[in-house]
Design an enzyme around this catalytic site. Sequence first.
Site, short mmCIF file in Angstrom:
data_model
loop_
_atom_site.label_atom_id
_atom_site.label_comp_id
_atom_site.label_asym_id
_atom_site.label_seq_id
_atom_site.Cartn_x
_atom_site.Cartn_y
_atom_site.Cartn_z
N ASP A 51 0.84 -1.20 0.00
CA ASP A 51 0.00 0.00 0.00
C ASP A 51 0.88 1.25 0.00
OD1 ASP A 51 0.87 -0.19 2.60
OD2 ASP A 51 -1.10 0.01 3.52
N SER A 52 2.21 1.05 0.00
CA SER A 52 3.13 2.17 -0.24
C SER A 52 2.89 2.74 -1.64
CB SER A 52 4.59 1.72 -0.08
OG SER A 52 4.84 0.54 -0.81
N ASP A 90 -1.11 -6.04 -0.21
CA ASP A 90 -1.54 -5.40 1.05
C ASP A 90 -3.04 -5.16 1.06
OD1 ASP A 90 0.49 -5.00 2.90
OD2 ASP A 90 1.24 -3.20 1.89
N LYS A 120 -1.43 -9.39 2.79
CA LYS A 120 -0.70 -8.95 3.98
C LYS A 120 -1.55 -7.91 4.70
CE LYS A 120 3.11 -6.04 3.83
NZ LYS A 120 2.67 -4.90 4.66
N GLU A 122 -1.67 -5.36 8.55
CA GLU A 122 -0.89 -4.82 9.66
C GLU A 122 -1.56 -5.08 11.01
OE1 GLU A 122 -0.17 -0.65 8.92
OE2 GLU A 122 0.81 -1.05 6.99
N GLU A 189 8.93 -4.26 10.69
CA GLU A 189 9.37 -2.97 10.14
C GLU A 189 9.91 -2.07 11.24
OE1 GLU A 189 6.65 -1.10 7.42
OE2 GLU A 189 7.82 0.77 7.36
O1 KIV Z 1 3.58 -1.14 1.66
C1 KIV Z 1 4.76 -1.51 1.72
O2 KIV Z 1 5.58 -1.22 0.84
C2 KIV Z 1 5.16 -2.32 2.86
C3 KIV Z 1 6.62 -2.61 3.02
C4 KIV Z 1 7.32 -1.42 3.53
C5 KIV Z 1 6.86 -3.80 3.87
O3 KIV Z 1 4.34 -2.71 3.64
#
Ligand code: KIV
Length: 271
Positions: A51-52, A90, A120, A122, A189
Amino acid sequence: MSIHGKAKRITTQVLQEMKNSGEKIAMLTAYDYSMARIVDGAGVDIILVGDSASNVMAGHETTLPITLDHMIYHAQGVVRAAKKALVVVDLPFGTYQGNSKEALHSSIRIMKESGAHAVKLEGGAEVRESIERILTAGIPVMGHLGLTPQSIYKFGTYTVRAKEEVEAEALKKDAAMLEEIGCFSLVLEKVPAGLAAEVSGAIGIPTVGIGAGGGCDGQVLVLHDMLGITQDFSPRFLRRYLDMSEQMNVAISQYVADVRSRDFPSEKEQY
Ligand code: KIV
């Protein structure tokens, strides 16, 4: 030959074998077909559609605004490119917290509409119910502990997490719980290297670290950061392998000059 080398496709079982035999796992983000093709071809084990993308692709300040539809769109391109890597997507903010039915529905949409291999999310104890429900559908889940960017407004800063005993103990408990309920792996992280090494030694599933030191079972970086495409982000943990922003600037400036000077296109570059 390495376990990565022998595998036709990286699966969660292959990742577990890698941990068991001490072979390190390489993970990178990608958000589109062209980049994912290069990342996959270079031998990365896991491609994370992170989600980055909210920051890197859309220019938002945080990861909070990106939607499930956006994530699915990014994942579709990545899945078309990934011939060997495991593709993990994510779950974006607001699609799994506090409502396990919605978490399952969001995960099913990702798997069905993008063809990705895992999701994934959090958090620890607070999202346990959501993870358990997603797992009932046979969807592999990767956890994410330590600095969890979707909670940035709770933390107030992106600095290192779990430096204090209380938070470190809670993280260890969460890691053990994520393994116990059936996550296949977890991201750590921005936590102290000693803590990440301790957790990686204590749990059986692979840990993948970002800013968490060399004791993790694997490493992950944001592709645009390690290639030097993003310019204004230089945390200590980031190793830049290219200055791509500068190289692109040189190439594009040359193109502009060639167009203006009528050097491009030449006779050979036309019909
Ligand atoms: O969204 C992302 O890029 C991440 C990584 C930093 C692990 O969750």
